[in-house]
Enzyme design. Structure first.
Site, PDB file in Angstrom:
ATOM      1  N   HIS A 125      60.089  83.733  -3.813  1.00  0.00           N
ATOM      2  CA  HIS A 125      59.841  84.589  -2.651  1.00  0.00           C
ATOM      3  C   HIS A 125      58.513  84.234  -1.983  1.00  0.00           C
ATOM      4  CE1 HIS A 125      57.809  86.449  -6.056  1.00  0.00           C
ATOM      5  NE2 HIS A 125      56.965  86.968  -5.184  1.00  0.00           N
ATOM      6  N   GLU A 126      57.961  83.036  -2.302  1.00  0.00           N
ATOM      7  CA  GLU A 126      56.636  82.674  -1.792  1.00  0.00           C
ATOM      8  C   GLU A 126      56.743  81.290  -1.137  1.00  0.00           C
ATOM      9  OE1 GLU A 126      52.721  83.920  -4.021  1.00  0.00           O
ATOM     10  OE2 GLU A 126      53.116  81.828  -4.504  1.00  0.00           O
TER      11      GLU A 126
ATOM     12  N   ARG B 277      48.158  79.146  -9.573  1.00  0.00           N
ATOM     13  CA  ARG B 277      49.426  79.059  -8.855  1.00  0.00           C
ATOM     14  C   ARG B 277      49.999  77.660  -9.022  1.00  0.00           C
ATOM     15  NH1 ARG B 277      51.004  83.813  -8.662  1.00  0.00           N
ATOM     16  NH2 ARG B 277      51.844  84.683  -6.739  1.00  0.00           N
TER      17      ARG B 277
ATOM     18  N   CYS C  90      61.078  95.094  10.964  1.00  0.00           N
ATOM     19  CA  CYS C  90      62.085  95.189  12.035  1.00  0.00           C
ATOM     20  C   CYS C  90      61.502  95.819  13.293  1.00  0.00           C
ATOM     21  CB  CYS C  90      63.305  95.969  11.559  1.00  0.00           C
ATOM     22  SG  CYS C  90      63.059  97.773  11.511  1.00  0.00           S
TER      23      CYS C  90
ATOM     24  N   CYS D 259      55.464  82.992  -8.443  1.00  0.00           N
ATOM     25  CA  CYS D 259      54.687  84.220  -8.661  1.00  0.00           C
ATOM     26  C   CYS D 259      55.115  84.850  -9.984  1.00  0.00           C
ATOM     27  CB  CYS D 259      54.979  85.166  -7.487  1.00  0.00           C
ATOM     28  SG  CYS D 259      54.321  86.823  -7.642  1.00  0.00           S
ATOM     29  N   HIS D 260      54.235  85.683 -10.541  1.00  0.00           N
ATOM     30  CA  HIS D 260      54.606  86.326 -11.803  1.00  0.00           C
ATOM     31  C   HIS D 260      55.850  87.211 -11.637  1.00  0.00           C
ATOM     32  CE1 HIS D 260      52.917  87.008 -15.950  1.00  0.00           C
ATOM     33  NE2 HIS D 260      54.032  87.703 -15.928  1.00  0.00           N
TER      34      HIS D 260
ATOM     35  N   CYS E 230      59.248  98.383   5.555  1.00  0.00           N
ATOM     36  CA  CYS E 230      60.412  98.419   6.443  1.00  0.00           C
ATOM     37  C   CYS E 230      61.663  98.706   5.615  1.00  0.00           C
ATOM     38  CB  CYS E 230      60.545  97.059   7.124  1.00  0.00           C
ATOM     39  SG  CYS E 230      62.027  96.844   8.100  1.00  0.00           S
TER      40      CYS E 230
ATOM     41  N   CYS F 282      62.857 100.646  12.538  1.00  0.00           N
ATOM     42  CA  CYS F 282      63.290 101.686  11.584  1.00  0.00           C
ATOM     43  C   CYS F 282      62.240 102.813  11.551  1.00  0.00           C
ATOM     44  CB  CYS F 282      63.504 101.105  10.190  1.00  0.00           C
ATOM     45  SG  CYS F 282      61.984 100.629   9.341  1.00  0.00           S
TER      46      CYS F 282
HETATM   47  P1  NAD Z   1      49.480  85.911 -13.313  1.00  0.00           P
HETATM   48  O1  NAD Z   1      50.310  85.642 -14.499  1.00  0.00           O
HETATM   49  O2  NAD Z   1      49.011  84.761 -12.473  1.00  0.00           O
HETATM   50  O3  NAD Z   1      48.178  86.743 -13.712  1.00  0.00           O
HETATM   51  C1  NAD Z   1      48.166  87.831 -14.581  1.00  0.00           C
HETATM   52  C2  NAD Z   1      46.802  87.862 -15.252  1.00  0.00           C
HETATM   53  O4  NAD Z   1      46.698  89.077 -15.991  1.00  0.00           O
HETATM   54  C3  NAD Z   1      46.591  86.718 -16.237  1.00  0.00           C
HETATM   55  O5  NAD Z   1      45.361  86.071 -15.979  1.00  0.00           O
HETATM   56  C4  NAD Z   1      46.592  87.403 -17.600  1.00  0.00           C
HETATM   57  O6  NAD Z   1      45.764  86.742 -18.544  1.00  0.00           O
HETATM   58  C5  NAD Z   1      46.066  88.778 -17.233  1.00  0.00           C
HETATM   59  N1  NAD Z   1      46.439  89.828 -18.183  1.00  0.00           N
HETATM   60  C6  NAD Z   1      47.645  90.052 -18.757  1.00  0.00           C
HETATM   61  N2  NAD Z   1      47.591  91.131 -19.574  1.00  0.00           N
HETATM   62  C7  NAD Z   1      46.310  91.602 -19.495  1.00  0.00           C
HETATM   63  C8  NAD Z   1      45.632  92.698 -20.095  1.00  0.00           C
HETATM   64  N3  NAD Z   1      46.261  93.515 -20.939  1.00  0.00           N
HETATM   65  N4  NAD Z   1      44.341  92.890 -19.786  1.00  0.00           N
HETATM   66  C9  NAD Z   1      43.689  92.052 -18.935  1.00  0.00           C
HETATM   67  N5  NAD Z   1      44.291  90.992 -18.326  1.00  0.00           N
HETATM   68  C10 NAD Z   1      45.586  90.779 -18.618  1.00  0.00           C
HETATM   69  O7  NAD Z   1      50.314  86.932 -12.396  1.00  0.00           O
HETATM   70  P2  NAD Z   1      50.193  87.184 -10.821  1.00  0.00           P
HETATM   71  O8  NAD Z   1      51.107  86.272 -10.109  1.00  0.00           O
HETATM   72  O9  NAD Z   1      48.760  87.251 -10.480  1.00  0.00           O
HETATM   73  O10 NAD Z   1      50.848  88.650 -10.736  1.00  0.00           O
HETATM   74  C11 NAD Z   1      50.146  89.767 -11.278  1.00  0.00           C
HETATM   75  C12 NAD Z   1      50.999  91.013 -11.197  1.00  0.00           C
HETATM   76  O11 NAD Z   1      51.158  91.393  -9.828  1.00  0.00           O
HETATM   77  C13 NAD Z   1      52.412  90.846 -11.737  1.00  0.00           C
HETATM   78  O12 NAD Z   1      52.786  92.052 -12.375  1.00  0.00           O
HETATM   79  C14 NAD Z   1      53.241  90.638 -10.477  1.00  0.00           C
HETATM   80  O13 NAD Z   1      54.592  90.977 -10.673  1.00  0.00           O
HETATM   81  C15 NAD Z   1      52.537  91.576  -9.533  1.00  0.00           C
HETATM   82  N6  NAD Z   1      52.697  91.366  -8.094  1.00  0.00           N
HETATM   83  C16 NAD Z   1      52.820  92.471  -7.310  1.00  0.00           C
HETATM   84  C17 NAD Z   1      52.897  92.335  -5.944  1.00  0.00           C
HETATM   85  C18 NAD Z   1      53.004  93.542  -5.073  1.00  0.00           C
HETATM   86  O14 NAD Z   1      53.326  93.407  -3.896  1.00  0.00           O
HETATM   87  N7  NAD Z   1      52.746  94.747  -5.575  1.00  0.00           N
HETATM   88  C19 NAD Z   1      52.879  91.068  -5.368  1.00  0.00           C
HETATM   89  C20 NAD Z   1      52.755  89.969  -6.205  1.00  0.00           C
HETATM   90  C21 NAD Z   1      52.653  90.127  -7.575  1.00  0.00           C
HETATM   91  N1  AHE Z   2      62.587  95.176  -8.498  1.00  0.00           N
HETATM   92  C1  AHE Z   2      61.479  95.837  -9.141  1.00  0.00           C
HETATM   93  C2  AHE Z   2      60.366  96.115  -8.158  1.00  0.00           C
HETATM   94  C3  AHE Z   2      59.589  94.908  -7.873  1.00  0.00           C
HETATM   95  C4  AHE Z   2      58.477  95.209  -6.881  1.00  0.00           C
HETATM   96  O1  AHE Z   2      57.826  96.248  -6.937  1.00  0.00           O
HETATM   97  N2  AHE Z   2      58.282  94.292  -5.979  1.00  0.00           N
HETATM   98  C5  AHE Z   2      57.202  94.380  -5.024  1.00  0.00           C
HETATM   99  C6  AHE Z   2      56.843  93.009  -4.616  1.00  0.00           C
HETATM  100  S1  AHE Z   2      56.324  91.994  -5.964  1.00  0.00           S
HETATM  101  C7  AHE Z   2      56.040  90.522  -5.226  1.00  0.00           C
HETATM  102  O2  AHE Z   2      55.642  89.619  -6.128  1.00  0.00           O
HETATM  103  C8  AHE Z   2      57.646  95.118  -3.757  1.00  0.00           C
HETATM  104  O3  AHE Z   2      57.611  94.621  -2.661  1.00  0.00           O
HETATM  105  N3  AHE Z   2      58.031  96.349  -3.927  1.00  0.00           N
HETATM  106  C9  AHE Z   2      58.547  97.159  -2.858  1.00  0.00           C
HETATM  107  C10 AHE Z   2      60.047  97.090  -2.802  1.00  0.00           C
HETATM  108  O4  AHE Z   2      60.633  97.683  -1.908  1.00  0.00           O
HETATM  109  O5  AHE Z   2      60.644  96.420  -3.687  1.00  0.00           O
HETATM  110  C11 AHE Z   2      61.906  97.152  -9.757  1.00  0.00           C
HETATM  111  O6  AHE Z   2      61.146  97.673 -10.563  1.00  0.00           O
HETATM  112  O7  AHE Z   2      63.002  97.623  -9.402  1.00  0.00           O
HETATM  113 ZN    ZN Z   3      55.082  87.648  -5.625  1.00  0.00          ZN
END
Ligand code: NAD
Ligand code: AHE
Ligand code: ZN
Length: 376
Positions: A62-63, A371, A92, A40-41, A106, A95
């Site tokens: 983590h995947e 992916r 859990c 994952c990114h 959690c 909590c």
């Molecule tokens: P990825 O690299 O597969 O995809 C990112 C995409 O964004 C790419 O296609 C790239 O070309 C595009 N991009 C980058 N900069 C851009 C811009 N300025 N404008 C438009 N498009 C742009 O990454 P991913 O695995 O899909 O992850 C995406 C994001 O989500 C990452 O920041 C990752 O850490 C985050 N993420 C968050 C969670 C969560 O639970 N919140 C879970 C998984 C991933």
């Molecule tokens: N460690 C980073 C935070 C990263 C983050 O926000 N992680 C997400 C999952 S990304 C999966 O690809 C998440 O689950 N956040 C909730 C948590 O409790 O971490 C930082 O910035 O400190």
């Molecule tokens: Zn992820």
């Protein structure tokens, strides 16, 4: 025991493949043989050094998906042979947060997890010379074997293929969950998805499932358009190829004779870029637009907008793991995949053995993969 792992020794350096020591499961813990893991990114983000919680040396990943090999004392819900998906967001069910019913976040083990440690404050991994190696997001799926707390494992059906369902451990659930759980998208909605990678494509898939009418995808990489259209994207915008701002472009695409303002009902950031997050908020509709931040931004980065954007009714939200409760929801996602309700296979564009895991990061940097999955 010894196992094979890709170890992150220092920020910005390729992972190193080596044998490592792994201690057996303590009370409440489970030893899992990882059969497959996605990249994952967020793994790249931590490896790059941008993660304020990043620790080295550590075993990222983590995947994953795998099989229970051994359970520690007091484990009651899992047994050897069970198929499982590791959960970086555990469940859990005890909590304050779990009992609130209002969040999937959690808090039972978040503190030690963020320090790269098991709940008892120690690590199970070490180098062959005895140097401790940190866990990552409580999962460390870039090791052929890993130890997790029982509450951080979802038991899934045994006939589902590991090399596909590992993606449910993060990307699939995060993307679809963001639409269903966090945004609560209604049938007939308009939406914009920024970033058409491993997460954004799953947001698009979720929007199609929810019955969105118009799904606008935004990416700087034209190569992402074709796959996104297959998953339901109806319009594509490359911000580097338009006149004016992306916000104006999305307003223009959504204007009609009844609505001279334009703007989408829902928007999603799946880039991790804070400027994009602002655009995503500001392209949502005056009065009711909801914008969901999924992307993870580097240490020190901050979001900004004019408060007027919120005063005039837009809502800024965020989501982790798509708001999904892992032990409850992940087995359902696996069923949806097996029943053909969600698609995973076309998004897994590359597979490789652990020895070639650094190629997955190269492909991600070049924008050539959606992916990559390591199959052990
Ligand atoms: P990825 O690299 O597969 O995809 C990112 C995409 O964004 C790419 O296609 C790239 O070309 C595009 N991009 C980058 N900069 C851009 C811009 N300025 N404008 C438009 N498009 C742009 O990454 P991913 O695995 O899909 O992850 C995406 C994001 O989500 C990452 O920041 C990752 O850490 C985050 N993420 C968050 C969670 C969560 O639970 N919140 C879970 C998984 C991933
Ligand atoms: N460690 C980073 C935070 C990263 C983050 O926000 N992680 C997400 C999952 S990304 C999966 O690809 C998440 O689950 N956040 C909730 C948590 O409790 O971490 C930082 O910035 O400190
Ligand atoms: Zn992820």
């Amino acid at each position: 025991m010894r196992t094979r792992a890709a170890v992150a020794l220092a920020p910005g350096k390729p992972l190193e493949i080596m044998d490592v020591n792994l201690d057996g499961p303590k009370a409440g813990e489970v030893l899992v043989e990882i059969k497959a893991t996605g990249i994952c990114h967020t793994d790249e983000f931590t490896l790059s050094g941008a993660d304020p919680e990043g620790l080295f040396p550590s075993i990222l990943g983590h995947e994953g998906a795998g099989v229970v090999i051994e359970v520690g004392e007091g484990v009651t819900t899992l047994k050897p042979g069970d198929h499982v998906i590791p959960l970086y967001t555990p469940e859990c069910r005890q909590c304050y947060s779990c009992l609130s019913g209002k969040t999937n976040l959690c808090t039972a083990i978040r503190n030690t997890q963020g320090q790269g440690l098991m709940p008892d404050g120690t690590t199970r991994f070490s180098m062959l010379d005895g140097t401790p190696i940190y866990h990552y997001m409580g999962c460390s799926t870039f090791a052929n074997h890993t130890v997790l707390p029982e509450i951080a494992l979802a038991k899934v059906r045994p006939d589902a293929p590991f090399e596909k369902i590992c993606y449910i451990g993060c990307g699939v659930t995060t993307g679809i969950g963001s639409v269903i759980n966090t945004a609560g998208v209604e049938i007939g909605s308009t939406a914009a998805v920024f970033g058409l990678g491993g997460i954004g494509l799953n947001v698009i898939q979720g929007l199609r499932m929810a019955g969105a009418d118009m799904i606008i995808g935004v990416d700087l990489n034209d190569a992402k358009e074709e796959m996104a259209r297959k998953f339901g994207m109806t319009h594509f915008v490359n911000p580097s190829k338009i006149e004016g701002s992306v916000v104006q472009e999305i307003q223009r695409l959504t204007q009609n004779e009844r609505d001279h303002l334009g703007g989408v009902d829902y928007s999603f950031d799946a880039t991790g870029n804070v400027k994009v997050m602002r655009d995503a908020l500001e392209c949502s509709h005056r009065g009711w637009g909801v914008s969901v931040i999924i992307g993870v931004a580097p240490a020190g980065a901050e979001i900004s907008t004019r408060p007027f954007q919120l005063v005039t009714g837009r809502v800024w939200k965020g989501t982790a793991f798509g708001g999904a409760k892992g032990r409850t929801d992940v087995p359902k996602f696996v069923d949806w995949y097996m029943d053909g309700k969600i698609e995973i296979d076309p998004m897994i564009t590359h597979t490789m053995p652990l020895e070639k895991i650094n190629e997955a990061f190269d492909l991600m940097h070049k924008g050539e993969s959606i992916r990559s999955v390591v199959i052990y």
